[in-house]
Design an enzyme around this catalytic site. Structure first.
Site, PDB file in Angstrom:
ATOM      1  N   ASP A  44       0.815  -1.218   0.000  1.00 31.72           N
ATOM      2  CA  ASP A  44       0.000   0.000   0.000  1.00 31.72           C
ATOM      3  C   ASP A  44       0.848   1.267   0.000  1.00 31.72           C
ATOM      4  OD1 ASP A  44       0.991  -0.301   2.524  1.00 31.72           O
ATOM      5  OD2 ASP A  44      -0.895   0.062   3.578  1.00 31.72           O
ATOM      6  N   HIS A 247      23.906   0.579 -18.324  1.00 34.21           N
ATOM      7  CA  HIS A 247      22.803   0.985 -17.454  1.00 34.21           C
ATOM      8  C   HIS A 247      22.948   0.320 -16.087  1.00 34.21           C
ATOM      9  CE1 HIS A 247      20.093   2.053 -21.139  1.00 34.21           C
ATOM     10  NE2 HIS A 247      20.987   2.984 -20.870  1.00 34.21           N
ATOM     11  N   ASP A 264      26.893   8.771 -13.936  1.00 37.86           N
ATOM     12  CA  ASP A 264      25.921   9.308 -14.890  1.00 37.86           C
ATOM     13  C   ASP A 264      24.698   9.691 -14.063  1.00 37.86           C
ATOM     14  OD1 ASP A 264      23.970   9.739 -16.833  1.00 37.86           O
ATOM     15  OD2 ASP A 264      24.672   8.124 -18.127  1.00 37.86           O
ATOM     16  N   ASP A 275      21.519  15.905 -17.638  1.00 40.67           N
ATOM     17  CA  ASP A 275      22.047  14.549 -17.816  1.00 40.67           C
ATOM     18  C   ASP A 275      23.554  14.659 -18.036  1.00 40.67           C
ATOM     19  OD1 ASP A 275      22.546  11.917 -18.393  1.00 40.67           O
ATOM     20  OD2 ASP A 275      21.299  11.831 -20.195  1.00 40.67           O
ATOM     21  N   HIS A 354      26.936   2.421 -28.312  1.00 36.46           N
ATOM     22  CA  HIS A 354      25.762   3.301 -28.287  1.00 36.46           C
ATOM     23  C   HIS A 354      25.966   4.528 -29.153  1.00 36.46           C
ATOM     24  CE1 HIS A 354      27.737   6.174 -25.513  1.00 36.46           C
ATOM     25  NE2 HIS A 354      28.166   5.117 -24.828  1.00 36.46           N
ATOM     26  N   HIS A 358      21.240  12.256 -27.273  1.00 42.28           N
ATOM     27  CA  HIS A 358      19.786  12.170 -27.360  1.00 42.28           C
ATOM     28  C   HIS A 358      19.194  13.518 -26.976  1.00 42.28           C
ATOM     29  CE1 HIS A 358      19.749  11.966 -22.934  1.00 42.28           C
ATOM     30  NE2 HIS A 358      20.694  11.055 -23.026  1.00 42.28           N
ATOM     31  N   HIS A 365      15.395  11.224 -21.882  1.00 44.47           N
ATOM     32  CA  HIS A 365      15.468  10.870 -23.304  1.00 44.47           C
ATOM     33  C   HIS A 365      14.225  11.491 -23.935  1.00 44.47           C
ATOM     34  CE1 HIS A 365      18.034   7.137 -22.137  1.00 44.47           C
ATOM     35  NE2 HIS A 365      18.774   8.214 -22.293  1.00 44.47           N
ATOM     36  N   GLU A 388      27.627  12.373 -25.722  1.00 44.11           N
ATOM     37  CA  GLU A 388      28.153  11.475 -24.712  1.00 44.11           C
ATOM     38  C   GLU A 388      28.905  10.266 -25.291  1.00 44.11           C
ATOM     39  OE1 GLU A 388      25.134   9.075 -22.725  1.00 44.11           O
ATOM     40  OE2 GLU A 388      23.578  10.185 -23.804  1.00 44.11           O
ATOM     41  N   TYR A 392      34.355   1.299 -23.604  1.00 47.72           N
ATOM     42  CA  TYR A 392      34.123   0.300 -22.561  1.00 47.72           C
ATOM     43  C   TYR A 392      34.886  -0.968 -22.939  1.00 47.72           C
ATOM     44  CZ  TYR A 392      30.314   3.638 -22.515  1.00 47.72           C
ATOM     45  OH  TYR A 392      29.593   4.806 -22.548  1.00 47.72           O
ATOM     46  N   ARG A 410      32.986   7.402 -19.979  1.00 48.27           N
ATOM     47  CA  ARG A 410      32.013   8.173 -20.746  1.00 48.27           C
ATOM     48  C   ARG A 410      32.068   9.610 -20.257  1.00 48.27           C
ATOM     49  NH1 ARG A 410      28.072   5.124 -20.140  1.00 48.27           N
ATOM     50  NH2 ARG A 410      26.769   6.098 -18.534  1.00 48.27           N
ATOM     51  N   GLU A 412      29.769  13.200 -20.786  1.00 49.87           N
ATOM     52  CA  GLU A 412      28.491  13.651 -21.321  1.00 49.87           C
ATOM     53  C   GLU A 412      28.191  15.075 -20.873  1.00 49.87           C
ATOM     54  OE1 GLU A 412      23.867  12.048 -21.374  1.00 49.87           O
ATOM     55  OE2 GLU A 412      25.222  11.430 -19.761  1.00 49.87           O
TER      56      GLU A 412
END
Length: 450
Positions: A44, A247, A264, A275, A354, A358, A365, A388, A392, A410, A412
Site C-alpha cells: 500500500d 545501465h 551518470d 544529464d 551506443h 539524445h 530521453h 556522450e 568500454y 564516458r 556527457e
C-alpha cells in the site's frame, strides 16, 4: 550552497502551448490526455508521484486521477479538465487538492468536472469530432476506457450521432512542439544543469579508495534534494569494471584504489532534466592506460561539440565522434585493419556500442524525431541534447591486453543550439583529465586543512 530558486513556466506560456497544439489539430479534432497513474511500490505504498510529461507540458497540473480534454473551436470552452474534487478527509492524509474550482482559477481550464463524471460527460464531447488525438499504448486501462466511450457514440449513429472516425497518435504533433524549448524552459534547464554540476563536484571532492558506490550516489542526490531538485533518472555510479555496464543500477560495490568511477546522474528541476556523465580516478590520478582512453573520449566529444550549430545534420555529431574513436583505437592497437574497414564493419562497436547523444527536456530521453523523411534532421535553435561518447573495455575481453580490461569511460554534456552556434549548459564541470585531477587534488587539500 543553495542555488537561486526559479518559479517555472507562466500561465501565459501554458496557454500558448495549448493554443499552438489546438491550432494544429483543427476544429474537427479532440485531444484526450490522461494524467500519469500512481504507481505502487509495495503493498500500500507508492513511488513518489511524477506527472506525465505531455500533461505537464500542456497544463502544469501535478495531481493524479485527472484527464485533460481540448476541443478546438468549442464556443463553450475549449479546455476541460476532469479531476479529483476537494475532500477534507483525504487531504488530511495526502495533502491539498486543487479541486475543480482550482483547476479553472489556477491552471487556466475553461471548465472542470469531477473525475467520477467522466463516463457520463466525455462521450458527448467526442460526438461530432472527426479525429481523436491521444497517446496510445501508454496506459492500457485508459486505452480501453477511451475505446469504450467512442463505441458509445458509435452505438448512437442510427440516432444521428457522429462518432470519431480517425484515431491519431498525439505525439505526431505534440512531440515536435516539445522539441523546441522556450526561453522559460531553457532557464529551467540551465538551473537543472547548474545543480547537476554542483552535485558531480560534490562526488568528485569526496571520493576515496574503499568508498561504496552508494555513498557517492547519496551525496549526489543529497545535493539535488537540498536544492529542491529530484534525480531525473536512476543515478549510475559504476566503479572499476562496473563502468562497462551501460545501465548499471546496483551501485553497491566498493571503489578500489587505482580504479575509475563513472557517474551518470542529473537533476530534474520543475520537471526539466539535466544529464551529465563524468569519469574520474578514485585515487585522484589516472593511470597511463586510463589517461590514454580518457583523452581519446574527450577528443571524440570535442569533435562532436564543434559541429553543434544550426544546419548540422544530427547524425554528423555521432559520425564525428566515431571517426576520432576509430583513429584512436587503431593507434592504441585495440582494433585492427584500416580506418575504412573498421567503419564499414562496425567492429568499433565492440568498445562503443551506443549513439553519441539524445534529446533532452521534460524527459531525460526527450521526445522528437531524429530523422525527417528518412534524412537526418538538421539542428535548429531551441533544441537541447546530450553529447556522450564513451569507451568500454569489458573485463572478460581476452582479445585485448590485460592492462586495458575493465576500463569504462564516458563523458556527457548538455548542449543548447543557439542562433550563433551552441551553449554548453554543463560546460562548467571539469572535463579534461588535467582539470579533473586538479579539482580532486584541491578538494583534498581543502579537506585536510579543515
Amino acid at each position: 550552497m543553495s542555488l537561486r530558486v526559479l518559479t517555472g513556466i507562466s500561465a501565459g506560456e501554458y496557454r500558448s502551448r495549448r493554443r499552438q497544439l489546438m491550432d494544429a489539430v483543427g476544429s474537427d479534432g479532440i485531444i484526450v490526455l490522461p494524467a500519469a497513474p500512481e504507481r505502487v511500490r509495495s503493498h500500500d505504498t507508492h513511488y513518489p508521484y511524477r506527472q506525465d510529461s505531455n500533461f505537464h507540458y500542456l497544463l502544469g497540473f501535478g495531481e493524479p486521477q485527472a484527464v485533460l480534454v481540448m476541443l478546438p473551436g468549442r464556443r463553450h470552452g475549449e479546455v476541460i479538465v476532469f479531476c479529483r474534487e476537494r475532500d477534507a478527509e483525504r487531504e488530511m492524509w495526502d495533502g491539498p487538492r486543487a479541486g475543480t474550482a482550482g483547476v479553472v482559477s489556477l491552471y487556466g481550464a475553461d471548465d472542470a468536472y469531477p473525475i467520477e463524471d467522466i463516463d457520463e460527460i466525455l462521450p458527448g464531447l467526442l460526438e461530432g469530432r472527426s479525429r481523436v488525438y491521444y497517446p496510445f499504448g501508454c496506459d492500457a486501462q485508459f486505452d480501453r476506457q477511451l475505446m469504450g466511450w467512442i463505441n458509445q457514440v458509435r452505438a448512437q449513429v442510427r440516432h444521428g450521432a457522429r462518432p470519431p472516425h480517425e484515431l491519431v497518435e498525439l505525439g505526431s504533433l505534440l512531440h515536435e512542439q516539445r522539441l523546441f524549448k522556450s526561453d522559460a524552459e531553457i532557464a529551467l534547464m540551465r538551473h537543472a544543469a547548474r545543480l547537476s554540476v554542483q552535485a558531480h563536484r560534490a562526488a568528485m571532492a569526496m571520493v576515496r579508495p574503499g568508498m561504496a558506490e552508494y555513498v557517492l550516489q547519496a551525496e549526489i542526490e543529497r545535493v539535488f534534494r537540498a536544492n529542491d531538485g529530484w534525480p531525473a533518472y536512476g543515478s549510475i555510479v559504476g566503479a572499476g569494471s562496473n563502468a562497462c555496464v551501460l545501465h548499471y543500477v546496483a551501485n553497491n560495490a566498493v571503489a578500489a584504489d587505482g580504479e575509475l568511477v563513472l557517474i551518470d546522474a542529473g537533476a530534474e528541476y520543475r520537471g526539466y532534466a539535466a544529464d551529465i556523465t563524468r569519469t574520474f580516478p578514485v585515487n585522484g590520478r589516472f593511470s597511463p592506460e586510463q589517461r590514454q582512453l580518457y583523452d581519446l573520449v574527450e577528443r571524440a566529444q570535442a569533435a562532436a561539440i564543434a559541429l553543434a550549430r544550426p544546419g548540422t545534420p544530427w547524425d554528423a555529431l555521432h559520425a564525428a565522434a566515431v571517426e576520432v574513436l576509430v583513429d584512436g583505437l587503431l593507434s592504441l592497437g585495440l582494433l585492427e585493419g584500416t580506418h575504412a574497414e573498421v567503419l564499414a564493419s562496425g567492429s568499433y562497436r565492440r568498445f562503443y556500442p551506443h549513439k553519441s547523444g539524445h534529446w533532452l527536456g521534460l524527459d531525460v530521453h526527450d521526445v522528437g524525431s531524429y530523422r525527417i523523411e528518412e534524412q537526418s534532421r538538421l539542428l535548429e535553435p531551441g533544441m537541447v541534447f546530450t553529447i556522450e561518447p564513451g569507451l568500454y573495455i569489458r573485463p572478460d575481453d581476452k582479445g585485448v591486453d590485460a592492462r586495458w580490461r575493465g576500463i569504462g569511460i564516458r563523458t556527457e554534456d548538455n548542449l543548447l543550439i543557439t542562433e550563433a552556434g551552441h551553449e554548453n549548459l554543463t560546460g562548467a564541470l571539469e572535463r579534461s583529465a588535467e582539470a579533473v585531477e586538479e579539482f580532486i587534488a584541491e578538494a583534498r587539500r581543502e579537506a585536510s586543512n579543515e
